[in-house]
Design an enzyme around this catalytic site. Sequence first.
Site, short mmCIF file in Angstrom:
data_model
loop_
_atom_site.label_atom_id
_atom_site.label_comp_id
_atom_site.label_asym_id
_atom_site.label_seq_id
_atom_site.Cartn_x
_atom_site.Cartn_y
_atom_site.Cartn_z
N LYS A 1 23.57 77.50 -60.59
CA LYS A 1 22.79 78.73 -60.79
C LYS A 1 22.00 78.54 -62.07
O LYS A 1 22.45 78.88 -63.17
CB LYS A 1 23.71 79.94 -60.87
CG LYS A 1 22.95 81.26 -60.76
CD LYS A 1 22.26 81.39 -59.41
CE LYS A 1 21.49 82.67 -59.26
NZ LYS A 1 20.77 82.73 -57.99
N SER B 1 18.16 83.06 -53.57
CA SER B 1 19.07 83.99 -54.23
C SER B 1 19.02 85.34 -53.54
O SER B 1 19.40 85.46 -52.38
CB SER B 1 18.74 84.08 -55.72
OG SER B 1 19.85 84.58 -56.43
#
Length: 583
Positions: free
Chosen positions: A180, A374
């Site tokens: 991430k 995402s």
Amino acid sequence: MAGALAAMFIFIFVVFGFFMLLIMGAANSKPDRPDSVVLSLDLNSEFSDQAPTGGFAAFAQTPGFIDLLTKIKAAETDDTVKGIFIRGAFVGTGSSRAEELREALHDFRDSGKFVIAHTQGTMGISGPSAYWSIAAADEIWIQPGSDLVVPGVTFETEFLKGLFEKIDVTPEIYPFYEYKNAPNSYNETSYTEPHRRAMTELAESLWSTALEEIASDRGLDKATVEAALESGPIPAEDAISQKLLDKSGYPEEASNAALERAGNDAQMLDLVSYMPPSLPVRAPMVAVVGGEGAVVTGGATGGSPFSSPAGFASDQISQAILDAGNNDKVKAIVFRVDSPGGSPVAADQIWNAIERVQAKGKPVVVSMGSLAASGGYYVSAGADYIVANRSTITGSIGIFGGKFAIAGAFNKLGITFDTISVGGEFADAYGVDTFTPEQEATVKASLKRGYDRFLNIVAEGRGMTYDEVHEVARGRVWSGQDALDKGLVDELGTFLDAIEKAKELGGIEADVTPRLVYYPNRPTGLEALESLFGVSSETVEAAAMLSRIAGDDRMQALVEELSVMDAVNAGEAQAMGPRLRAN
């Protein structure tokens, strides 16, 4: 004061009258359609993925990129349209758009019509998309004296840790998990090893896709094309001799060649202005819901009167999905997603809307644009079917959150803080000081719950286990090609392919052309004009002065970065893709 008021009313009256004359003139002028038409498309023009919903762009009925694709599709069966003339982009169109346009041009040529393209060369920073988007043409012309420049794929990521250290700001941003990479812009000074690995493999996938499709279009070997393009700028004559291009000439010479090929009395017609033949009134309906930009909570936000792109506000998009689901005439929904992500709360609201319309038996097909990462993947995960381009950037299944401890920066300026807090250990967690160990543990636990919910939603939607999703998640981005291999999407294809899949799932016969109805409702020119009169003169002047600055890619990235930082500092977790600038 009386004079100023009189002048203001006179100005409003004159401007309103001017626009009304334009509207009436457009309504009363109905020129006959020529018997022979060549559609023209200038790829140097800027188009949002979906049609603007406000500002002058909406008043002018400016189409979105997906509208251009549907117009090209409709032109396949329009006997008056003989071909398409394309002005190649000088800077680039984006890999995903190049891929979608290429497929549309192939279908158009397969219908027996021609495509002629012209390029004046490309900039060395634009990536392969400018050339890629016109490689499918029957003929590609280049302006004499120009170079063909087709660079590879480059990602550019800004890192702010050094700045924060200088001003004594402490980023306490926690990613779930190591891939991430968005928080790396705050926490690092360069790529971490997982960040570099993910970006490198993504760039290699996009470059390989571009080379394969360009080589196929030009009838050349992939290795030959790769060697030629990686050699740097290629003079026009050499590019023609290597069969990367076909002819040398100026734009007007290429456009005249297109008109000659179309036959006597052929005329150019801008694809933007082209109105395809009307469909039968009883044609079955497929709803198109569009979401573009960062996923945010609440209603749509107002934009500049000069440019108001489609938004991705959770109230607006979820209601659009529900409205489409409640329309009995709509057989299926195509949800076009073009987003780097945003608020997981907002994404969850949109995901829930899809669940509700599916419960009524209405199929939902997701069409991924250039980005569906995402939060953009979160809203897609529950669809009945997901279609992505090979070069779509998707995945990035993960979240991050925390805050920026700014007390040190204020202390440098002589500003100090003292706090009285009532309501428990967590009451002042999002103050100016760093988290206590207990607060940090609480924040991380909350983020872990958000990550687990995200993964469970993906697992349910994709028919996978939690562990299987976690293996390909952990915040990692994938190309559409890799996402297919990982089970995150169902098919590689374009927006038009998603329409075909929606027809199938909605029980519409394959040879029937559906009527596309758009949600949220696209405003008419008059509706858009009405909204413009609420804009003050100060806003108009400021927007005019700032429009050029605001249009710069790096400025837009900085503004988006600041908005994410603001949301994080307010305690809102983020399902946002990696911070990068791709060519």
